[in-house]
Structure formats: structure tokens, C-alpha cells
Motif scaffolding. Sequence first.
Motif, mmCIF file in Angstrom:
data_model
loop_
_atom_site.group_PDB
_atom_site.id
_atom_site.type_symbol
_atom_site.label_atom_id
_atom_site.label_comp_id
_atom_site.label_asym_id
_atom_site.label_seq_id
_atom_site.Cartn_x
_atom_site.Cartn_y
_atom_site.Cartn_z
ATOM 1 N N LYS A 64 -38.967 44.290 -56.423
ATOM 2 C CA LYS A 64 -37.996 44.065 -55.348
ATOM 3 C C LYS A 64 -36.720 43.490 -55.954
ATOM 4 C CE LYS A 64 -41.510 42.978 -51.906
ATOM 5 N NZ LYS A 64 -41.979 41.990 -50.939
ATOM 6 N N THR A 92 -32.000 43.523 -55.532
ATOM 7 C CA THR A 92 -30.805 43.890 -54.775
ATOM 8 C C THR A 92 -29.801 44.536 -55.715
ATOM 9 O OG1 THR A 92 -31.150 42.052 -53.244
ATOM 10 C CG2 THR A 92 -28.952 43.006 -53.286
ATOM 11 N N THR A 149 -26.935 46.336 -46.487
ATOM 12 C CA THR A 149 -26.667 45.103 -45.731
ATOM 13 C C THR A 149 -25.415 45.194 -44.863
ATOM 14 O OG1 THR A 149 -25.486 44.086 -47.566
ATOM 15 C CG2 THR A 149 -27.855 43.686 -47.445
ATOM 16 N N SER A 199 -23.978 45.409 -50.642
ATOM 17 C CA SER A 199 -25.248 45.320 -51.360
ATOM 18 C C SER A 199 -26.344 46.090 -50.651
ATOM 19 C CB SER A 199 -25.645 43.864 -51.621
ATOM 20 O OG SER A 199 -25.544 43.099 -50.460
ATOM 21 N N LYS A 204 -30.637 46.346 -50.598
ATOM 22 C CA LYS A 204 -31.917 45.761 -50.998
ATOM 23 C C LYS A 204 -32.929 46.880 -51.211
ATOM 24 C CE LYS A 204 -31.205 41.313 -48.956
ATOM 25 N NZ LYS A 204 -31.107 40.526 -47.778
ATOM 26 N N ASP A 227 -37.018 47.796 -52.256
ATOM 27 C CA ASP A 227 -38.401 47.356 -52.427
ATOM 28 C C ASP A 227 -39.220 48.551 -52.888
ATOM 29 O OD1 ASP A 227 -40.992 46.495 -52.308
ATOM 30 O OD2 ASP A 227 -40.917 45.816 -50.226
ATOM 31 N N ASN A 232 -32.350 39.835 -59.009
ATOM 32 C CA ASN A 232 -33.571 39.416 -58.341
ATOM 33 C C ASN A 232 -33.186 38.829 -56.980
ATOM 34 O OD1 ASN A 232 -35.743 37.708 -57.427
ATOM 35 N ND2 ASN A 232 -36.611 37.832 -59.481
ATOM 36 N N THR A 233 -33.676 39.445 -55.902
ATOM 37 C CA THR A 233 -33.309 39.027 -54.549
ATOM 38 C C THR A 233 -33.690 37.572 -54.291
ATOM 39 O OG1 THR A 233 -33.765 41.304 -53.878
ATOM 40 C CG2 THR A 233 -33.471 39.708 -52.114
ATOM 41 N N ASP A 234 -34.845 37.152 -54.793
ATOM 42 C CA ASP A 234 -35.336 35.798 -54.522
ATOM 43 C C ASP A 234 -34.612 34.732 -55.338
ATOM 44 O OD1 ASP A 234 -37.165 36.909 -52.756
ATOM 45 O OD2 ASP A 234 -38.677 37.165 -54.322
ATOM 46 N N GLN A 287 -31.813 35.251 -57.344
ATOM 47 C CA GLN A 287 -30.399 35.595 -57.576
ATOM 48 C C GLN A 287 -30.089 35.828 -59.054
ATOM 49 O OE1 GLN A 287 -28.055 35.912 -54.740
ATOM 50 N NE2 GLN A 287 -30.121 36.028 -53.930
#
Length: 183
Positions: A16, A18, A71, A85, A87, A89, A128-130, A132
Motif C-alpha cells: 500500500k 501513495t 484524492t 495524489s 492511493k 492498494d 508509504n501512506t502510513d 509518509q
Amino acid sequence: MINLEKGQRVNVDLPKFTIGLGWDTNTSSTGSAFDLDASVFILGENKKLISDEHFVFYNNLQSPDGAVIHTGDNLDGEGEGDDESIKIDLTSITSQAAEIVVVVTIHKADERKQNFGQVHNSFIRIFNTDTQEEILKYELEEDFSVETAVEFGRIYKKNGQWKFEAIGVGQKGGLQEYLNKYN
């Protein structure tokens, strides 16, 4: 963090992440604001859209499987950092997906007499989305004097492994040319 050159490929080891896209524009050269739009084409093995709904853009912000989420549209590209951006997955993307192509186009380019020659500091990055944490970045350094659309990069599956390729290729036909190519 990896800084990529045009044509370079690198493994994407995050399920996952972004995709951030950014640019600055020279509004003084045209007098009207620039509206750049990121679009994503989710292609099958045949290099064609899996379905119309697998074209993700400002009027269709999510793929049917929910694996690709745009987004939202940024109308002016002002400010620092990412302008738009997406996202991703990879754990929930349809098994039919073999390639995810990221394209940026200039809205109403012909009407406003705009092209990517008036756009600078363009980049695509994956983070990394979580956390950053930035994983990779590709800065477009070419001078696109007539192009109104640029394929920034693509994520594709090879031997079960997802990879990112820095593309940086422009064309004059705008978004319609990509729709023709991938339909």
C-alpha cells in the motif's frame, strides 16, 4: 529514497502506498491559470483498460475494487509538495490488473494555449501512506515545448512482482490520445 532517471525501473516492495504528483506553472506566459490533471489507467495483460471504470480521474475517483483512489482535483497547482495524489492498494487490486499507468494532462490546453513547456519542477513520487516515508522520486527534466500530456510513470507486474518505471514521455493529443490508445 531512490531518485530515478528516465527509463529506470525499481521494485515496489510496499503493498500500500501513495503516488504524489507535483508541478509548478508559469502563468505569466499565458495569462490564464493552469489546471493539470492526474489520471490512472488500470490495464490488463493486453495493455487495454480492464473496463471503463478502471480509468480513474477527477470524474471517477475510485476503481471498482477500491484499490486505486484519486484524492481529488487540484485546480491550480499552488503551494509546495504534491498537487494531486493517488492511493494504491496492491493487496485488493483485481487479479486482471497487469499495469497501472499514471498520466498528467493540461485541462483545456488548446483553448488556453498551454503546454508542458510552461510547466516546471514536475515530479512523481511514491511514499508509504502510513509513515509518509518517501520510497522513490522521479523528476521530469525534459523540456516539453508542445506536449499537452505526459506519461509520468507506470507500475507493472512482472513475475508476480510489482515494479515502477520512470517514463517521462509526452504527446500532443492530450487525454483523448491516451483514451484512444488504452481502449
